[in-house]
Design a protein around this motif. Structure first.
Motif, PDB file in Angstrom:
ATOM      1  N   LEU A 129       0.796  -1.228   0.000  1.00 23.32           N
ATOM      2  CA  LEU A 129       0.000   0.000   0.000  1.00 23.32           C
ATOM      3  C   LEU A 129       0.832   1.285   0.000  1.00 23.32           C
ATOM      4  CD1 LEU A 129      -2.854   1.146  -0.051  1.00 23.32           C
ATOM      5  CD2 LEU A 129      -2.877   1.049   2.425  1.00 23.32           C
ATOM      6  N   LEU A 228     -11.722  -3.468  -3.721  1.00 23.46           N
ATOM      7  CA  LEU A 228     -11.355  -3.135  -2.348  1.00 23.46           C
ATOM      8  C   LEU A 228     -10.185  -2.144  -2.322  1.00 23.46           C
ATOM      9  CD1 LEU A 228     -12.483  -4.103   0.335  1.00 23.46           C
ATOM     10  CD2 LEU A 228     -10.702  -5.827   0.423  1.00 23.46           C
ATOM     11  N   PHE A 273     -18.486  -3.617   0.716  1.00 21.58           N
ATOM     12  CA  PHE A 273     -18.428  -4.884   1.435  1.00 21.58           C
ATOM     13  C   PHE A 273     -19.261  -5.953   0.727  1.00 21.58           C
ATOM     14  CE2 PHE A 273     -20.052  -7.211   5.413  1.00 21.58           C
ATOM     15  CZ  PHE A 273     -19.033  -8.147   5.342  1.00 21.58           C
ATOM     16  N   VAL A 276     -17.805  -6.890  -2.811  1.00 22.04           N
ATOM     17  CA  VAL A 276     -16.565  -7.665  -2.749  1.00 22.04           C
ATOM     18  C   VAL A 276     -16.837  -9.067  -2.189  1.00 22.04           C
ATOM     19  CG1 VAL A 276     -14.262  -7.778  -1.724  1.00 22.04           C
ATOM     20  CG2 VAL A 276     -15.148  -5.610  -2.552  1.00 22.04           C
ATOM     21  N   LEU A 277     -17.702  -9.127  -1.165  1.00 19.23           N
ATOM     22  CA  LEU A 277     -18.025 -10.428  -0.584  1.00 19.23           C
ATOM     23  C   LEU A 277     -18.680 -11.335  -1.624  1.00 19.23           C
ATOM     24  CD1 LEU A 277     -18.077 -12.206   1.921  1.00 19.23           C
ATOM     25  CD2 LEU A 277     -20.276 -11.221   2.533  1.00 19.23           C
ATOM     26  N   ASN A 280     -16.089 -12.502  -4.130  1.00 17.61           N
ATOM     27  CA  ASN A 280     -15.170 -13.490  -3.562  1.00 17.61           C
ATOM     28  C   ASN A 280     -15.829 -14.848  -3.376  1.00 17.61           C
ATOM     29  OD1 ASN A 280     -12.890 -11.931  -3.484  1.00 17.61           O
ATOM     30  ND2 ASN A 280     -13.228 -11.198  -1.409  1.00 17.61           N
TER      31      ASN A 280
ATOM     32  N   ASN B 135     -15.750 -20.545   7.213  1.00 12.90           N
ATOM     33  CA  ASN B 135     -15.352 -20.151   5.868  1.00 12.90           C
ATOM     34  C   ASN B 135     -16.044 -18.849   5.454  1.00 12.90           C
ATOM     35  OD1 ASN B 135     -14.049 -20.665   3.317  1.00 12.90           O
ATOM     36  ND2 ASN B 135     -16.068 -21.178   2.503  1.00 12.90           N
ATOM     37  N   LEU B 136     -17.337 -18.777   5.710  1.00 13.53           N
ATOM     38  CA  LEU B 136     -18.103 -17.577   5.356  1.00 13.53           C
ATOM     39  C   LEU B 136     -17.580 -16.372   6.136  1.00 13.53           C
ATOM     40  CD1 LEU B 136     -20.524 -16.760   3.579  1.00 13.53           C
ATOM     41  CD2 LEU B 136     -21.936 -16.938   5.623  1.00 13.53           C
ATOM     42  N   PHE B 139     -14.414 -15.133   4.650  1.00 12.57           N
ATOM     43  CA  PHE B 139     -14.645 -14.335   3.449  1.00 12.57           C
ATOM     44  C   PHE B 139     -15.132 -12.949   3.807  1.00 12.57           C
ATOM     45  CE2 PHE B 139     -14.207 -18.084   0.796  1.00 12.57           C
ATOM     46  CZ  PHE B 139     -13.513 -17.520  -0.247  1.00 12.57           C
ATOM     47  N   ALA B 140     -16.006 -12.865   4.810  1.00 13.62           N
ATOM     48  CA  ALA B 140     -16.470 -11.555   5.242  1.00 13.62           C
ATOM     49  C   ALA B 140     -15.285 -10.728   5.734  1.00 13.62           C
ATOM     50  CB  ALA B 140     -17.522 -11.698   6.331  1.00 13.62           C
ATOM     51  N   VAL B 142     -12.095 -10.823   4.883  1.00 14.90           N
ATOM     52  CA  VAL B 142     -11.196 -10.273   3.866  1.00 14.90           C
ATOM     53  C   VAL B 142     -11.932  -9.338   2.916  1.00 14.90           C
ATOM     54  CG1 VAL B 142      -9.489 -12.113   3.890  1.00 14.90           C
ATOM     55  CG2 VAL B 142     -11.444 -12.283   2.356  1.00 14.90           C
ATOM     56  N   SER B 143     -13.273  -9.352   2.936  1.00 20.36           N
ATOM     57  CA  SER B 143     -14.018  -8.527   1.986  1.00 20.36           C
ATOM     58  C   SER B 143     -14.410  -7.173   2.565  1.00 20.36           C
ATOM     59  CB  SER B 143     -15.292  -9.248   1.527  1.00 20.36           C
ATOM     60  OG  SER B 143     -14.977 -10.493   0.961  1.00 20.36           O
ATOM     61  N   ILE B 144     -14.318  -7.027   3.879  1.00 18.40           N
ATOM     62  CA  ILE B 144     -14.771  -5.772   4.475  1.00 18.40           C
ATOM     63  C   ILE B 144     -13.694  -4.704   4.290  1.00 18.40           C
ATOM     64  CG2 ILE B 144     -13.899  -6.163   6.831  1.00 18.40           C
ATOM     65  CD1 ILE B 144     -16.678  -5.140   7.768  1.00 18.40           C
ATOM     66  N   PRO B 145     -14.082  -3.523   3.785  1.00 16.12           N
ATOM     67  CA  PRO B 145     -13.072  -2.470   3.631  1.00 16.12           C
ATOM     68  C   PRO B 145     -12.546  -2.073   5.010  1.00 16.12           C
ATOM     69  CG  PRO B 145     -15.158  -1.836   2.592  1.00 16.12           C
ATOM     70  CD  PRO B 145     -15.416  -3.086   3.362  1.00 16.12           C
ATOM     71  N   PRO B 146     -11.235  -2.163   5.240  1.00 18.54           N
ATOM     72  CA  PRO B 146     -10.710  -1.943   6.587  1.00 18.54           C
ATOM     73  C   PRO B 146     -11.025  -0.549   7.139  1.00 18.54           C
ATOM     74  CG  PRO B 146      -8.936  -2.204   4.971  1.00 18.54           C
ATOM     75  CD  PRO B 146     -10.197  -2.557   4.280  1.00 18.54           C
ATOM     76  N   PHE B 147     -11.019   0.453   6.262  1.00 17.52           N
ATOM     77  CA  PHE B 147     -11.279   1.806   6.771  1.00 17.52           C
ATOM     78  C   PHE B 147     -12.726   1.951   7.212  1.00 17.52           C
ATOM     79  CE2 PHE B 147     -11.865   1.780   2.207  1.00 17.52           C
ATOM     80  CZ  PHE B 147     -13.078   2.427   2.033  1.00 17.52           C
ATOM     81  N   TRP B 148     -13.617   1.211   6.542  1.00 16.32           N
ATOM     82  CA  TRP B 148     -15.032   1.277   6.905  1.00 16.32           C
ATOM     83  C   TRP B 148     -15.289   0.533   8.214  1.00 16.32           C
ATOM     84  CZ3 TRP B 148     -19.263  -2.467   6.231  1.00 16.32           C
ATOM     85  CH2 TRP B 148     -20.521  -1.885   6.414  1.00 16.32           C
ATOM     86  N   LEU B 151     -14.350   2.804  10.844  1.00  9.07           N
ATOM     87  CA  LEU B 151     -15.394   3.825  11.032  1.00  9.07           C
ATOM     88  C   LEU B 151     -16.578   3.267  11.803  1.00  9.07           C
ATOM     89  CD1 LEU B 151     -15.499   5.600   7.567  1.00  9.07           C
ATOM     90  CD2 LEU B 151     -14.936   6.629   9.751  1.00  9.07           C
ATOM     91  N   LEU B 152     -16.969   2.031  11.460  1.00  7.23           N
ATOM     92  CA  LEU B 152     -18.094   1.414  12.168  1.00  7.23           C
ATOM     93  C   LEU B 152     -17.785   1.276  13.654  1.00  7.23           C
ATOM     94  CD1 LEU B 152     -19.487  -1.477   9.928  1.00  7.23           C
ATOM     95  CD2 LEU B 152     -20.373   0.811  10.265  1.00  7.23           C
ATOM     96  N   SER B 256       0.274  -2.696   5.472  1.00 12.52           N
ATOM     97  CA  SER B 256      -0.641  -1.876   4.672  1.00 12.52           C
ATOM     98  C   SER B 256      -1.896  -1.562   5.474  1.00 12.52           C
ATOM     99  CB  SER B 256      -1.029  -2.599   3.381  1.00 12.52           C
ATOM    100  OG  SER B 256       0.108  -2.849   2.591  1.00 12.52           O
ATOM    101  N   ILE B 260      -3.756   2.166   6.985  1.00 14.06           N
ATOM    102  CA  ILE B 260      -5.159   2.580   6.920  1.00 14.06           C
ATOM    103  C   ILE B 260      -5.687   2.872   8.318  1.00 14.06           C
ATOM    104  CG2 ILE B 260      -7.469   1.853   6.256  1.00 14.06           C
ATOM    105  CD1 ILE B 260      -6.101  -0.038   4.235  1.00 14.06           C
TER     106      ILE B 260
END
Lengths: 293, 323
Positions: A129, A228, A273, A276-277, A280, B135-136, B139-140, B142-148, B151-152, B256, B260
């Motif tokens: 990054l 992402l 989210f 991307v989910l 994936n 597993n699900l 996936f959640a 690695v798919s969640i935007p880290p900055f969001w 924020l949450l 990385s 963030i």
């Protein structure tokens, strides 16, 4: 690297990838129909309404208004167009780079393979990054690009596509290399070699078509990563430049927004989210069935 | 020290050199070098003045020559002056490096503490309900935007509940104890570990599935060891070997993520420092920051490699590291 929970059912019988496909289809459809939706609701993504700052959802503005009183829904739709476009273009470019590297490494082998794979491992291991931020901060004018091109409205879009592709090719390279290794010793490749076909022809006509499955899997998986990464760079103010909305850029000011209008901080991130989910999970199902690891 | 390790050290040094040369070249292409900024600030400067200033700072010389100079100085420990902070680069850098290493270390420990049990449970019954759920969740993660996600967390725990401070570090000048500092670290560490948990748990799961097919596992079962014992004592101990390498390989990604998280929580650290330096045209600071971040990552990988050799006698005599 098995991640997948293997399934023997055909793709269309498995609810997970089907739900994902339906979701993504809706997203793409919404992106394509954005102008029509805007006309239907009588809103757009650019009109500033300073009296309507941070307004909660209303009949006219279904998801409320942002810090400049712009319609949130319209901005989300426009942002979706950008994110999906960058996702597809970036993943496409990454796939081309990764495929070339994977094919060469897998087919030619030897020292070239060692060097290319060490390079791939390095790109995976580096703190990517900060390095991408340097790339994103580049002044295209200084690269010697013609003035018109460097400052054109789409310059930030193309720049981000190239940048995300430079980070995203590694998955494709590894999957394609592994597939090429197994194809290389097949009889049809031997036959092609025996009949005197050139290396390029063998790669193009005999190997490439037979590794298209893994390429499809890699592309699907990288679309998610690319979207992402785009959202992260745009969030940091280095991706898509305002006034063009993008999901990441809409959260750039969110640190101040969370105190005044928390509902604005939810939607853009949630859309990234979910998108991307879905991509994936779909990619995982495909990998399960095509690559079988 | 084995030959293999020596050659890996050599490779790492070459990579470090390439990355620093690459960044040096790229940073020169960023808008606004120091002289450009001076010209903007003072309209009375004539082009001749600018040329003279450039000559004074050595900016008129060819890039490779400037890079060689920079490298020579950096190797002697002279990192130059930071433009943003008006102090020698090392003075800003060292405390930030410590702060980031603390963040990374805590996130890694937390992530492993969650990921190892999760991965073992998933591998205990592949394709089972637990496996699917984990597993699900991965996936959640690695798919969640880290900055969001960050924020949450702020939205819920700082704005909504008011339990935790919204920033990632105590305000400057306030002398706080370590316990108080930990309070500020809760959300950054949590936000950073989520994606790490997801990726570690997958590594653990696949290494476990691999290990459970080995002969010694069958032997242990045949001798009547309990399910749990086979899983945790025989399976996990062997599965942790490949996981070491994979976790080390993920450190770059973790860094990385730290960039963030530090940006969202306004926590002074290496990541945020590099980001601010790049945006603020602080060339010296950005260069050392990038090089140091790369060096830390490469060192972690080397360390894992060496450790792997120690833990697994088979590797010590073995040839290339393969994939």
């Amino acid at each position: 690297m098995s991640i997948a929970v293997a399934s023997d059912r055909p793709l269309w019988r498995d609810p997970v990838p089907m739900i994902c496909l339906a979701l993504l289809g809706t997203m793409v459809l919404a992106a394509l129909l954005t102008p029509a939706i805007e006309r239907l609701l009588g809103v757009d993504a650019v009109t500033v309404d300073l009296f309507g700052r941070f307004q909660p959802p209303s009949e006219k503005h279904l998801l409320g208004q942002d810090e400049l009183g712009r319609d949130m829904l319209a901005r989300l739709l426009r942002g979706g167009q950008v994110s999906l476009l960058v996702g597809f273009l970036g993943a496409g470019l990454a796939a081309v780079i990764g495929t070339v590297i994977g094919l060469l490494a897998g087919y030619l082998g030897g020292r070239l393979d060692a060097v290319l794979m060490r390079m791939t491992d390095t790109v995976i291991a580096l703190p990517i990054l900060p390095l991408l931020i340097v790339l994103a901060a580049l002044d295209l004018g200084k690269l010697g690009l013609p003035e018109g091109l460097a400052t054109s409205e789409n310059a930030s879009l193309w720049k981000i596509v190239v940048i995300v592709a430079m980070a995203g090719w590694t998955t494709t390279a590894r999957l394609v290399r592994a597939a090429t290794l197994s194809v290389r010793s097949r009889t049809y490749v031997e036959a092609a070699v025996a009949s005197g076909a050139s290396t390029f022809r063998i790669l193009w006509r005999h190997v490439l078509p037979n590794v298209s499955g893994p390429i499809l899997v890699a592309v699907t998986l990288s679309i998610g990563n690319v979207i992402l990464l785009e959202s992260v760079l745009s969030f940091l103010g280095l991706g898509i430049q305002p006034p063009t909305p993008s999901w990441g850029a809409m959260l750039t000011n969110a640190q101040t927004i969370v105190w005044e209008a928390p509902h604005l901080a939810i939607w853009p991130g949630l859309l990234v989210f979910v998108t991307v989910l879905a991509i994936n999970l779909l990619g995982d199902s495909l990998r399960d069935r095509i690559v079988g690891v | 020290m084995s030959k293999r390790l020596l050659s890996r050290i050599g490779q790492s040094l070459v990579i470090l050199l390439l990355v620093s040369a690459g960044s040096y070249g790229l940073i020169g292409l960023m808008p606004g070098d120091p002289i450009d900024l001076m010209i903007q600030a003072d309209p009375r400067l004539t082009p001749e003045d600018a040329a003279r200033l450039k000559a004074l700072e050595g900016l008129d010389r060819p890039l490779p020559e400037r890079y060689a100079d920079w490298l020579w100085n950096a190797l002697q420990g002279d990192f130059g002056q930071s433009r943003l902070y008006k102090v020698p680069v090392a003075d800003v850098l060292v405390p930030r490096l410590g702060s980031t290493l603390l963040l990374l270390g805590l996130a890694m420990v937390l992530a492993l503490a969650v990921a190892i049990p999760a991965g073992v449970l998933a591998a205990a019954k592949p394709r089972g309900v637990t496996d699917r759920a984990i597993n699900l969740a991965c996936f959640a993660g690695v798919s969640i935007p880290p900055f969001w996600l960050a924020l949450l967390l702020i939205l819920v725990f700082a704005v909504g509940l008011g339990w935790l401070p919204a920033s990632g570090a105590p305000p400057a000048g306030r002398d706080t104890g370590f316990g108080d500092h930990l309070l500020y670290l809760v959300m950054p560490v949590a936000a950073l570990s989520v994606s790490a948990v997801a990726s570690y748990a997958r590594h653990v799961r696949s290494a476990m599935i691999e290990a459970m097919t080995e002969d010694w596992v069958r032997t242990a079962r045949a001798k009547g060891a309990s399910r749990a014992r086979v899983l945790w004592r025989h399976g996990l101990r062997n599965a942790l070997l490949p996981v070491t390498t994979l976790v080390a390989l993920d450190i770059g990604t973790l860094f990385s993520g730290a960039l963030i998280v530090e940006t969202v929580f306004a926590r002074p650290g290496m990541g945020k420092l590099i980001y601010d330096a790049i945006l603020g045209n602080d060339y010296n600071l950005a260069m050392i920051g990038l090089t140091l971040a790369t060096a830390v990552t490469l060192a972690a990988n080397l360390g894992a490699d060496a450790l792997y050799g120690r833990l697994d006698p088979r590797v010590r005599t073995g040839g290339g590291s393969g994939l």
